[in-house]
Design a protein around this motif. Structure first.
Motif, short mmCIF file in Angstrom:
data_model
loop_
_atom_site.label_atom_id
_atom_site.label_comp_id
_atom_site.label_asym_id
_atom_site.label_seq_id
_atom_site.Cartn_x
_atom_site.Cartn_y
_atom_site.Cartn_z
N ARG A 1 44.37 43.62 36.00
CA ARG A 1 44.53 42.19 35.87
C ARG A 1 45.25 41.64 34.80
NH1 ARG A 1 41.51 38.47 33.68
NH2 ARG A 1 39.89 39.73 32.74
N GLN B 1 40.52 35.78 35.89
CA GLN B 1 39.51 36.16 36.74
C GLN B 1 39.21 35.34 37.91
OE1 GLN B 1 36.34 36.48 34.11
NE2 GLN B 1 36.28 38.70 34.17
N LEU C 1 42.51 36.08 40.25
CA LEU C 1 42.27 37.27 41.09
C LEU C 1 41.31 37.09 41.99
CD1 LEU C 1 42.66 40.22 41.56
CD2 LEU C 1 41.09 40.86 39.78
N ILE D 1 34.11 39.46 40.47
CA ILE D 1 35.28 39.92 39.49
C ILE D 1 34.38 40.32 37.99
CG2 ILE D 1 37.33 39.58 38.31
CD1 ILE D 1 37.89 40.01 41.24
N GLU E 1 34.31 44.11 36.75
CA GLU E 1 35.03 44.53 35.45
C GLU E 1 33.99 45.05 34.43
OE1 GLU E 1 39.04 41.75 35.66
OE2 GLU E 1 37.46 41.13 34.23
N LEU F 1 45.56 43.88 43.67
CA LEU F 1 45.90 44.39 42.62
C LEU F 1 47.22 45.22 42.75
CD1 LEU F 1 42.95 44.64 40.28
CD2 LEU F 1 44.74 42.76 40.01
#
Length: 70
Positions: free
Chosen positions: A14, A21, A24, A35, A39, A57
């Motif tokens: 990312r 965040q 995404l 997210i 992560e 991604l």
């Protein structure tokens, strides 16, 4: 591979793509909290959503069965 290492891959990719965040999350159709949890390596996330974030991604997922299995 475990949830922590997968989360680190997502985080690094990312950032490499210069995405926040929230960006995404919007692109993958998930919430920001998802997210954040991904992560952080949360082990109980929904697999389908994880796979969708990875695909967003541009990541490929490969599963290699044990030797001798078909």
């Amino acid at each position: 591979m475990n949830s922590k290492s997968l989360g680190l891959i997502v985080l690094r990719e990312r950032k490499a793509q210069k995405l926040r965040q929230a960006e995404l999350a919007a692109a993958a159709g998930v919430g920001i909290r998802f997210i954040v949890d991904l992560e952080a390596g949360k082990p109980t996330l929904q697999l389908e959503k994880v796979l969708h974030v990875l695909a967003t991604l541009g990541c490929d997922v490969t599963i290699v069965p044990p030797a001798g299995d078909i």
